[in-house]
Design an enzyme around this catalytic site. Structure first.
Site, PDB file in Angstrom:
ATOM      1  CB  CYS A  55     142.198  35.680 -68.989  1.00 33.50           C
ATOM      2  SG  CYS A  55     143.906  36.694 -68.318  1.00 33.50           S
ATOM      3  CB  CYS A  75     145.856  33.361 -67.252  1.00 35.13           C
ATOM      4  SG  CYS A  75     146.656  34.943 -67.726  1.00 35.13           S
ATOM      5  CB  CYS A 113     139.223  39.066 -83.947  1.00 33.27           C
ATOM      6  SG  CYS A 113     139.935  38.955 -82.588  1.00 33.27           S
ATOM      7  CG  ASP A 376     156.118  52.075 -61.387  1.00 34.98           C
ATOM      8  OD1 ASP A 376     157.302  52.379 -61.824  1.00 34.98           O
ATOM      9  OD2 ASP A 376     156.625  50.664 -62.233  1.00 34.98           O
ATOM     10  NE  ARG A 446     155.523  53.120 -64.057  1.00 35.50           N
ATOM     11  CZ  ARG A 446     155.229  51.788 -65.012  1.00 35.50           C
ATOM     12  NH1 ARG A 446     154.507  52.364 -66.209  1.00 35.50           N
ATOM     13  NH2 ARG A 446     155.927  50.648 -65.089  1.00 35.50           N
ATOM     14  CD  GLN A 922     145.197  35.111 -92.096  1.00 37.10           C
ATOM     15  OE1 GLN A 922     145.834  35.481 -91.609  1.00 37.10           O
ATOM     16  NE2 GLN A 922     145.210  36.457 -93.510  1.00 37.10           N
ATOM     17  CD  GLU A1449     146.672  43.820 -96.509  1.00 37.62           C
ATOM     18  OE1 GLU A1449     146.680  42.901 -97.863  1.00 37.62           O
ATOM     19  OE2 GLU A1449     147.877  43.208 -95.602  1.00 37.62           O
TER      20      GLU A1449
HETATM   21  C1  LIG Z   1     151.733  42.029 -66.381  1.00 36.46           C
HETATM   22  C2  LIG Z   1     152.416  42.457 -65.753  1.00 36.46           C
HETATM   23  C3  LIG Z   1     152.927  43.631 -65.157  1.00 36.46           C
HETATM   24  C4  LIG Z   1     153.586  44.319 -64.238  1.00 36.46           C
HETATM   25  N1  LIG Z   1     153.873  45.337 -64.193  1.00 36.46           N
HETATM   26  C5  LIG Z   1     154.467  46.114 -63.247  1.00 36.46           C
HETATM   27  C6  LIG Z   1     155.277  48.011 -63.224  1.00 36.46           C
HETATM   28  O1  LIG Z   1     155.407  48.000 -64.070  1.00 36.46           O
HETATM   29  N2  LIG Z   1     155.928  47.875 -61.947  1.00 36.46           N
HETATM   30  C7  LIG Z   1     156.515  47.088 -60.584  1.00 36.46           C
HETATM   31  O2  LIG Z   1     155.965  47.612 -59.489  1.00 36.46           O
HETATM   32  N3  LIG Z   1     155.679  45.908 -60.922  1.00 36.46           N
HETATM   33  C8  LIG Z   1     155.042  45.829 -61.955  1.00 36.46           C
HETATM   34  N4  LIG Z   1     154.794  44.207 -62.252  1.00 36.46           N
HETATM   35  C9  LIG Z   1     154.890  43.259 -60.757  1.00 36.46           C
HETATM   36  C10 LIG Z   1     153.786  43.463 -59.927  1.00 36.46           C
HETATM   37  O3  LIG Z   1     153.820  44.028 -59.329  1.00 36.46           O
HETATM   38  C11 LIG Z   1     154.074  41.855 -58.732  1.00 36.46           C
HETATM   39  O4  LIG Z   1     153.880  41.130 -59.736  1.00 36.46           O
HETATM   40  C12 LIG Z   1     152.926  41.940 -57.510  1.00 36.46           C
HETATM   41  O5  LIG Z   1     153.092  43.215 -56.738  1.00 36.46           O
HETATM   42  C13 LIG Z   1     153.498  40.890 -56.707  1.00 36.46           C
HETATM   43  O6  LIG Z   1     152.734  40.323 -55.981  1.00 36.46           O
HETATM   44  P1  LIG Z   1     151.701  39.430 -55.932  1.00 36.46           P
HETATM   45  O7  LIG Z   1     150.948  39.172 -54.702  1.00 36.46           O
HETATM   46  O8  LIG Z   1     151.640  38.353 -56.218  1.00 36.46           O
HETATM   47  O9  LIG Z   1     153.025  38.114 -55.083  1.00 36.46           O
HETATM   48  P2  LIG Z   1     153.086  36.227 -56.010  1.00 36.46           P
HETATM   49  O10 LIG Z   1     153.212  36.309 -57.403  1.00 36.46           O
HETATM   50  O11 LIG Z   1     151.638  35.566 -54.918  1.00 36.46           O
HETATM   51  O12 LIG Z   1     154.473  36.422 -55.321  1.00 36.46           O
HETATM   52  C14 LIG Z   1     155.691  37.015 -55.663  1.00 36.46           C
HETATM   53  C15 LIG Z   1     157.166  36.527 -54.521  1.00 36.46           C
HETATM   54  O13 LIG Z   1     156.960  37.446 -53.828  1.00 36.46           O
HETATM   55  C16 LIG Z   1     156.869  36.348 -52.348  1.00 36.46           C
HETATM   56  N5  LIG Z   1     156.230  36.797 -51.726  1.00 36.46           N
HETATM   57  C17 LIG Z   1     155.246  37.336 -51.689  1.00 36.46           C
HETATM   58  N6  LIG Z   1     154.651  38.177 -50.495  1.00 36.46           N
HETATM   59  C18 LIG Z   1     155.335  37.639 -49.841  1.00 36.46           C
HETATM   60  C19 LIG Z   1     155.708  38.745 -48.783  1.00 36.46           C
HETATM   61  N7  LIG Z   1     154.849  38.862 -47.796  1.00 36.46           N
HETATM   62  N8  LIG Z   1     156.829  38.452 -48.395  1.00 36.46           N
HETATM   63  C20 LIG Z   1     158.124  37.607 -48.640  1.00 36.46           C
HETATM   64  N9  LIG Z   1     158.072  37.079 -49.700  1.00 36.46           N
HETATM   65  C21 LIG Z   1     156.226  37.462 -50.475  1.00 36.46           C
HETATM   66  C22 LIG Z   1     156.304  35.041 -53.441  1.00 36.46           C
HETATM   67  O14 LIG Z   1     156.676  33.702 -52.615  1.00 36.46           O
HETATM   68  C23 LIG Z   1     156.673  35.142 -54.546  1.00 36.46           C
HETATM   69  O15 LIG Z   1     158.510  34.607 -54.718  1.00 36.46           O
HETATM   70  C24 LIG Z   1     153.253  43.322 -62.950  1.00 36.46           C
HETATM   71  C25 LIG Z   1     153.107  42.008 -63.247  1.00 36.46           C
HETATM   72  C26 LIG Z   1     152.172  42.346 -64.196  1.00 36.46           C
HETATM   73  C27 LIG Z   1     151.952  40.620 -63.997  1.00 36.46           C
HETATM   74  S1  FES Z   2     141.486  41.556 -80.414  1.00 37.41           S
HETATM   75 FE1  FES Z   2     139.704  43.637 -80.150  1.00 37.41          FE
HETATM   76  S2  FES Z   2     138.499  43.558 -81.881  1.00 37.41           S
HETATM   77 FE2  FES Z   2     139.993  42.275 -82.338  1.00 37.41          FE
HETATM   78  S1  FES Z   3     146.209  38.859 -69.034  1.00 41.11           S
HETATM   79 FE1  FES Z   3     146.229  37.917 -71.130  1.00 41.11          FE
HETATM   80  S2  FES Z   3     145.722  36.003 -70.933  1.00 41.11           S
HETATM   81 FE2  FES Z   3     145.107  36.557 -68.788  1.00 41.11          FE
END
Ligand SMILES: Cc1cc2nc3c(=O)[nH]c(=O)nc-3n(C[C@H](O)[C@H](O)[C@H](O)COP(=O)(O)OP(=O)(O)OC[C@H]3O[C@@H](n4cnc5c(N)ncnc54)[C@H](O)[C@@H]3O)c2cc1C
Ligand code: FES
Ligand code: FES
Length: 1518
Positions: A55, A75, A113, A376, A446, A922, A1449
């Site tokens: 997305c 998304c 695909c 992390d 990590r 399919q 396959e």
């Molecule tokens: C696919 C995916 C993989 C990820 N992998 C990792 C990883 O490997 N390691 C890792 O460390 N993290 C990982 N994350 C987590 C990611 O780092 C956190 O989702 C992100 O840092 C949250 O920040 P945000 O700004 O999006 O917060 P939001 O999603 O906007 O908020 C998250 C929460 O924090 C609260 N909040 C936001 N800001 C504040 C603030 N200033 N004070 C108090 N509360 C607050 C919000 O109210 C909410 O409850 C992953 C996330 C995703 C989606």
């Molecule tokens: S998922 Fe990458 S080409 Fe099908």
């Molecule tokens: S990252 Fe998979 S649909 Fe958005």
């Protein structure tokens, strides 16, 4: 630009167009708005949780006076976050389908695909754009450019100029995107080619004009922007910290608690936790607060401190650290520079770039504090001694906003310790990190299942300072994070499944991030040495990890990480443990057969039809079917617990939500005689209901039980979760093979004997058995324990047979009793009862019985022959060499479907009671038939259509039917269009993948007098496959397993038996190479085991036992090799020995093994493994229809039955059509322009009766029929040419077609139909054909894998894989290359990380039901060097169109080489440990220990030995 918040909605610019999002969608994900309302097709929602990048879009931002493209996951990002901003999607890239990226993807065959491709395109374009804007190579490290993807037939690289983006930059750019099809090599090659070709932004073309700067709406001078989000929600966006605090305080006061409001930052958190409430009244945004964006170094009394505002994104923090590292490098602040570089590298391994671009530091730490996120950020910053700064939020204005500072790790452990009352509200404002003093050294890393974009299994950071003379550890800080028993997987799965468990309880102990106080204490004051390290590690394990409750397998990984970290921070010698380097992106050399000019365009590596459309995001998929006025969006309500009584529903909370229209159950949708409708493959009794009836019982967790219809997909999804399901007691749920065997829950797969090759026989009807030779005498002769021949399958089958016998007896008794009461027919009934077969439920079909008889006769004949000392089976050299018996047990895992496009259907009622269904399937036949049964309509009133599928791999063969039926039934019930696309979580949870398998085996080896490798004399294999609650087509797994269980080996006496259990799990289905991969893994593992037991080289053992062509017999024109299970292979087509030689000798793998042995002898902490495997895939085939029409303007419509799902079927078909029709042209006009050909959508209206697209065979069957139809047309056209162009020998296609025109239509037939198979083709009976053509054939390949293992942490890398494959004369070698690479890497996923487990403790639901926990390979997982050779001198086959072979396959089987290589590396690690530690660790040097797939880091670490790092470090330093 106009004000961002127009009263009627939200204004943003998309691909240069201004669009307004209605207020009620303002809080919806941007992707939903772009797709649903803004007409953007290029945004694909393949996971909806930030895990796949499909997305991805970019937002234009100003940075240092230049336009910067910040990619993000649409998304996750809500629409409101983009107000007043300009967004670019793949559709908006300069040039559209002719954009630089689209061209590169096309020319490198980088899309299959195509569902992932727009996401990759935007990621690649943005990275190039930003690097070009920055004016330099984007990062450190070599670009690795030049050789990537080059082929023996051409080059692809840039011109040698410095690339704008280096290898590291590219890895980071692509690390948030997944592709299930390609294996990544061509994608990386395409991007690298651009990196070399693009010098500045202009080379990429002009982006849509950026927006005029948005005026600071409503919020100047620290005001608060207020935005209605619809449904009673408000966004409040303060523009200063004081206003933010004041607003928060007011909200606390008003709400008297936290319930009605929430802070929002980057909004990525709900990608992990999807149970967040969505109906808070106020969302309080922190992203517009400048104070929270600070990233600066300030001097204090204690030294320099980096202040990181909570609103700083992870990527911005990493970039800031880059700057610090560069500034401090080599200078006075070298320690700070080293710390900054180390920290940045670790931060860039978090999630993918698109997430890091939005995720904030504050959001991450809040999630770590409140929801046990495996953070992390906490470890990296906490390891450097960071403090966190909080503003406490209270209802009292006087105290509201008071600032608290605390050690970050203490804060995460317990709020109380740092003056934050439990449950109190707070805003994280900043993190302060003291820059390390001179002499300090920092290390942070990590371990995860993938190098990036995978949650950590464990992480650690270590900072140490030595005394000035380096003799003493002055200070050390060790922070580690590790999973704890209620694993994060489970917690996340629970969140995602919502309502299944008490998630709050589970969250309490999902992850710990702590100081390793005991280890620290053990180090301080010591001299920096390995001895001190060993002491510290011992303290870590016995005190720190034990106290934290980290389970042993994870503790071992954490201990390994800390060992590496302490060694690095103390600056210990090179011999000390250290981590593996980052994996470079996949590179590769491909050696392809040269095109044959006279076959053009066949045999030429032409571009894939639609590749540019895919890269520009304008290719249409099922979801792109036009949305009808009033269309409804469906979401499924599912059962949370397997075996639970379903008492009823309360849909009222769902129906109360805005836009929700209906809630439908099985009784509403399928009131007819089929009850809940049919989904099963109808082989076995027990038809699977489309919706489980309520009241009733849930057969498995995730089983659909109702459908919600709403006016938008996100509201439907929300409503589905709001439906209350009333559960009763849970009874009789069975989750393991053992339980199922115990209860004799088996499917009667003996019925499948009719499908098996000659020589197959029925065991009891509850199992399937194949045999060759005479196993029992061979086992007896070798003294093999008889018990082993009764493995779990046999035991269960025997048990089932006993039960069957009892049932039969009871039946007979009942019948006799009934008969006794009657006056007539007594004898007849009693006799019938007595004759009941062992499997009582199903009568064995006649052909099965015939096979049993034939097999029995064959076996008896062979046994007789053996007894006579004759050939044809028996114990080879019975009187000869000494026999060895090897017995063992092994398991193969399941693998789930992760096609990028989840199951989708769009249906609407048509006139006359008909229904139209667009289905991502399919086989439109299957869909048509299922809808017809479900709705009680005749077939001709169901139109099933499909244009292309975003990946199928077997998962849409039968499973697509349920989705299509539900959409169709709901459409009929409502009279409106109904659209249903499964969310990834449900797609994973609802669809079982491959059958996992439990195997026991006995092999008899005969030692050779000349000392060469022993020969296999006998093999007895008993396997049990784990099936789901319904059989679906899972019977294919055991059946295909048996078909390859003899591999390519001569095994004179072999027997293999398999049973299929019935467990309370989602039904299993076909997954690419179903059964074949399990069979291949089993036989190859047996050989590995045997080799280890006999102390011989596994490759020599394989070579010694390969099937060999029979000795030349001049009388035999076309000698045949018989496989051990009786399959016939024409000797001239058997290419395994020469491919084996080519790999082992020519490609240098023999020599590589010696290098690996040397490497292992001199490395304690890193081990390598190398393994070579061969594979055979047996083709079975049917026929497919095709219909070809030539139109008046010379363009051509080809309708073929096969579905285009990325395998290049349409392209191959067009090539074949162009070649065949070209026969109507003079040589000077050939080849016919392929551009004239359009391959039409699949439709049951146009071309029914084609069955399923699968089994690798549909491309060739479609090509065969298209070729037959085109040859018919060419014949007619040739006659026309003879009549019309006798004087014009160089007539053109256009002229020829024009000559056929007439006012009443064409004067000759310009349409032709065929329904043939390849043996109908002229080449199958041509002059070169050597005798009668076998209907089927085998596909062969060999592969080598070189892997590296970090023995302390279990991290693993695939350094190199070479594949040699015989694909005959490929129709399109580039497409076939893509299939080979893609299948191999997909198979690697099964070998390495795609764990799928079901936990009874929360209802038997799938634990890995999201991208967070289910881990298909990412680009960083692909082999670092992936070399593929398609034999250019392959023998011509005559039963494949134009001598081509099937490819989809077979190459997947070769991925087993990776697992075998890892097993050898782990065995090497254990052997070394024995040498270093003695035998105290429970392993002996030659003790073979199976490494089970998926070889997760914890499994690999465990396989390396049961020692602790402390022991090994101590012993190694002694
Ligand atoms: C696919 C995916 C993989 C990820 N992998 C990792 C990883 O490997 N390691 C890792 O460390 N993290 C990982 N994350 C987590 C990611 O780092 C956190 O989702 C992100 O840092 C949250 O920040 P945000 O700004 O999006 O917060 P939001 O999603 O906007 O908020 C998250 C929460 O924090 C609260 N909040 C936001 N800001 C504040 C603030 N200033 N004070 C108090 N509360 C607050 C919000 O109210 C909410 O409850 C992953 C996330 C995703 C989606
Ligand atoms: S998922 Fe990458 S080409 Fe099908
Ligand atoms: S990252 Fe998979 S649909 Fe958005």
């Amino acid at each position: 630009m106009a004000p961002a918040a127009a009263p009627e909605g939200i204004l943003l610019r998309v691909d240069g167009r201004d669009v307004v999002c209605p207020a009620e969608m303002a809080n919806a994900p941007l992707a939903a708005f772009l797709k649903g309302k803004a007409g953007v097709k290029s945004v694909k929602v393949a996971c909806g949780e930030g895990g796949c990048g499909a997305c991805a879009v970019a937002v234009l931002e100003e940075k240092d006076g230049k336009t910067h493209l910040r990619t993000f996951n649409s998304c996750l990002a809500p629409v409101y976050a983009l107000r007043g901003k300009a967004v670019v999607t793949a559709e908006g890239l300069p040039g559209g389908a002719a954009s630089k990226v689209a061209e590169a993807f096309d020319s490198h065959h980088a899309s299959q695909c195509g569902y992932c491709t727009p996401g990759f395109a935007i990621a690649c374009h943005a990275a190039l754009h930003n690097a070009a804007a920055a004016g330099a190579c984007g990062g450190a490290g070599g670009c690795g450019n030049g050789s990537n993807g080059s082929t023996a037939n051409g080059s692809n690289g840039h011109d040698g100029a410095k690339p704008v983006l280096d290898g590291e930059g590219l890895r980071q750019a692509l690390d948030g995107n997944l592709c299930r099809c390609t294996g990544y090599r061509p994608i990386v090659a395409a991007c690298k080619s651009l990196a070399g070709a693009v010098a500045d932004i202009e080379d990429l073309g002009a982006l849509p004009a950026p927006p005029a700067p948005a005026p600071p709406a409503a919020a100047a001078d620290g005001g608060v922007e207020v935005l209605p989000l619809g449904h009673g929600q408000l966004l409040k966006a303060p523009h200063s910290l004081s206003t933010l605090i004041a607003e928060a305080g007011a909200l606390v006061a008003a709400a008297d608690g936290k319930g009605g409001w929430r802070l929002v930052a980057g909004s990525t958190g709900h990608g992990v936790y999807k149970d967040w409430p969505v109906d808070e009244c106020v969302l309080l945004s922190v992203t517009e607060v400048p104070e929270l964006k600070r990233l600066d170094v300030a001097e204090s009394e204690a030294g320099a401190v980096l202040a990181v505002g909570a609103g700083v994104t992870l990527e911005a923090l990493a970039s800031g650290l880059d700057g610090l590292a560069a500034a401090e490098a080599g200078g006075k602040g070298a320690a700070a520079g080293q710390w900054a570089a180390e920290s940045a590298a670790h931060l860039r391994r978090i999630a993918g770039k698109h997430v890091r671009n939005s995720a904030t530091v504050g959001g991450n730490l809040a999630l770590a504090a409140e929801r046990s996120l495996p953070s992390d950020v906490a470890t990296v910053l906490g390891g450097a001694g960071a403090t966190v700064e909080l503003a406490l939020i209270t209802a009292d204005k006087q105290t509201n906003g008071s600032i608290v500072r605390a050690d970050l790790i203490d804060f995460l452990a317990t709020r109380a310790a740092c003056a934050v009352p439990t449950g109190a509200s707070y805003i994280i404002t900043a993190v302060h990190v003291p820059l390390p003093a001179a002499g300090s050294r920092f290390w942070s890393s990590r371990v995860a299942e993938r190098y990036s974009n995978a949650a950590a299994v464990a992480n650690a950071a270590v900072q140490a300072k030595l005394s000035a003379d380096g003799s003493t550890v002055e200070s050390v800080r060790i922070v580690y994070g590790a999973r704890t028993p209620a694993s994060t997987d489970k917690v996340v799965a629970a969140h995602n499944a919502a309502k299944t468990v008490n998630v709050t309880a589970a969250l309490l102990d999902g992850w710990v991030a702590r100081r390793a106080a005991a280890a620290e204490a053990a180090l301080v004051g010591q001299s920096p040495s390995t001895a001190a390290l060993a002491t510290a590690l011992a303290a870590l394990t016995s005190s720190d990890l034990a106290a934290a409750g980290v389970p042993p397998s994870t503790a071992a990984v954490a201990e390994g990480l800390v060992a590496q970290g302490v060694a690095a921070a103390l600056g210990l010698t090179a011999a000390a443990p250290s981590r593996l380097p980052p994996p470079p992106l996949v590179d590769g050399v491909s050696d392809l057969p040269a095109p044959v000019p006279e076959l053009a365009p066949v045999s030429h590596p032409t571009g894939k039809i639609g590749a540019k459309l895919q890269a520009s995001g304008t290719a249409h998929y099922t979801e792109d079917a036009p949305v009808h006025e009033g269309a409804l969006f469906a979401a499924l309500v599912t059962a949370a617990r397997a075996g639970a009584e379903l008492k009823g529903f309360d849909p009222s909370p769902a129906l109360a939500l805005p836009g929700v229209v209906r809630f439908l159950t099985a009784a509403d949708l399928f009131p007819g005689p089929t009850g809940a409708g049919a989904n099963a493959a109808d082989r076995f009794p027990g038809t699977e209901p489309l919706l489980a009836p309520v009241p009733g019982r849930a057969d498995f967790a995730g089983q659909p039980i109702g459908v919600v219809l709403a006016s938008s997909p996100w509201m439907a999804a929300r409503a589905a979760k709001a439906v209350v399901v009333q559960y009763g007691e849970v009874t009789d749920a069975v989750f393991t093979i053992e339980e199922a065997l115990d209860k004799s829950l088996l499917y009667p797969i003996g019925l499948m004997a009719a499908w098996m090759p000659k020589g197959s026989s029925l065991g009891p009807a509850m199992s399937l058995c194949v045999q060759g030779g005479a196993v029992e005498p061979a086992l007896a002769a070798a003294g093999a324990p008889a018990a082993v021949s009764h493995g779990p399958a046999a035991a269960a089958a025997a048990k089932a047979a006993a039960a069957a016998k009892a049932a039969a007896a009871a039946k007979a008794a009942a019948a006799a009793k009934a008969a006794a009461a009657a006056t007539e027919g007594t004898d007849k009934v009693a006799e019938k009862g007595a004759e009941a077969p062992a499997g009582p439920v199903i009568e064995v079909p006649a052909e099965g019985k015939a096979l049993v008889e034939a097999a029995k006769e064959e076996e008896e004949a062979r046994a007789r022959g053996a007894a006579d000392g004759g050939g044809g089976g028996g114990v080879d050299g019975a009187a000869g060499g000494k026999k060895r018996v090897v017995t063992g047990r092994y398991q193969t895992p399941s693998q789930l479907h992760f096609y990028m496009e989840t199951q989708t259907a769009v249906a609407w009622p048509d006139e006359d009671g008909s229904v139209v269904v667009h289905s991502a399937c399919q086989g439109t036949d299957f869909v048509q038939a299922a809808v017809s049964v479900a709705l009680g309509l005749p077939l001709n009133k169901v139109a099933a259509r499909c244009r292309r599928v975003g990946g199928g791999f077997g998962g849409k063969a039968t499973f697509a039917r349920r989705i299509a039926c539900l959409a169709a039934a709901a459409a009929v019930a409502t009279g409106r269009q109904v659209r249903l696309q499964l969310p990834r979580n449900l797609d994973l949870a609802l669809h079982g993948g491959r059958c996992s398998t439990d195997v026991s085996y006995t092999a008899v080896l005969e030692e050779q007098e000349d000392g060469s490798a022993p020969k296999l004399a006998a093999l007895d294999v008993h396997a049990v496959c784990q099936g789901g609650a319904y059989a679906d087509i899972s019977w294919l797994d055991p059946a295909a397993l048996l078909s390859v269980i003899d591999g390519v080996y001569r095994i004179p006496n072999i027997r293999a038996e398999v049973a299929l259990t019935r467990c309370s799990l989602p039904p299993r289905t076909t997954v690419r190479a179903p059964g074949d991969i399990q069979g291949t893994m089993i036989i190859e593992q047996i050989l590995e085991h045997v080799a280890a037991e006999c102390g011989v080289d596994p490759e020599q053992l394989r070579a010694a036992n390969l099937l060999q062509p029979p000795a030349a017999d001049p009388a035999e024109e076309n000698p045949i090799i018989m496989t051990s299970l009786g399959k016939r292979i024409p000797s001239r087509l058997y290419t395994v020995p020469r491919m084996w030689h080519r790999l082992e000798v020519d490609a240098g793998w023999e020599a590589l093994k010696a290098e690996v042995a040397d490497f292992n002898a001199s490395n304690l902490w890193t081990k390598r493994g190398v393994a070579l495997v061969p594979a055979r895939y047996g083709m079975w085939r049917g026929r497919k229809p095709a219909y070809v029409s030539i139109l008046a303007d010379g363009t051509i419509q080809v309708a073929c039955y096969g579905i285009e799902m990325g395998q290049g079927l349409f392209t191959k078909v067009a090539q074949v059509a162009a070649h065949a029709l070209g026969e109507a042209l003079p040589a000077s006009q050939r080849p016919l322009d392929m551009g004239l050909i359009k391959v039409m959508d699949n439709s049951s209206e146009l071309l029914p009766n084609g069955g399923v697209t699968g089994g690798s065979t549909s491309s060739e069957l479609s090509c065969a029929s298209v070729r037959l139809a085109c040859l018919k047309l060419a014949e007619g056209l040739k006659k026309q040419a003879e009549a019309k162009f006798a004087d014009k020998p160089d007539y053109t296609w256009k002229e020829l077609l024009t000559s056929t025109g007439g006012i009443m239509g064409a004067t000759i037939a310009l349409s032709a139909f065929a329904h043939g198979d390849p043996t109908d083709l002229p080449e199958a009976a041509g002059p070169d054909t050597p005798g009668p053509v076998e209907p089927d054939y085998s596909v062969f390949g060999v592969a080598g894998a070189l892997v590296e293992v970090d023995v302390l942490t279990g991290e693993r890398r695939v350094l190199r894989s070479d594949i040699v494959f015989d694909l005959g004369r490929p129709i399109n070698s580039a497409i076939d290359l893509g299939q080979v690479e893609g299948a191999f890497v997909q198979g690697m996923g099964m070998m390495l990380a795609e764990k799928a487990t079901y936990d009874p403790s929360y209802g038997g639901g799938l634990e890995q039901n999201s991208t967070w926990s289910y881990k298909p390979p990412a680009a960083s997982c692909a082999p670092q060097q992936l070399n593929v050779t398609l034999l250019s001198d392959a023998p011509l086959i005559f039963n494949g169109p134009l001598s081509s072979k099937a490819v989809g396959e077979p190459p997947l089987l070769l991925s087993s080489a990776v697992l075998m290589a890892l097993q050898r590396a782990a065995n090497a690690a254990r052997s070394t440990a024995v040498t270093v530690l003695g035998n105290g660790n429970g392993a002996t040097a030659n003790h073979f220990q199976p490494l089970l797939a998926p070889a997760t880091v914890e499994r690999v670490r465990a396989a390396c030995g049961g020692w602790s790092a402390a022991e090994l470090v101590k012993a190694s330093s002694a």
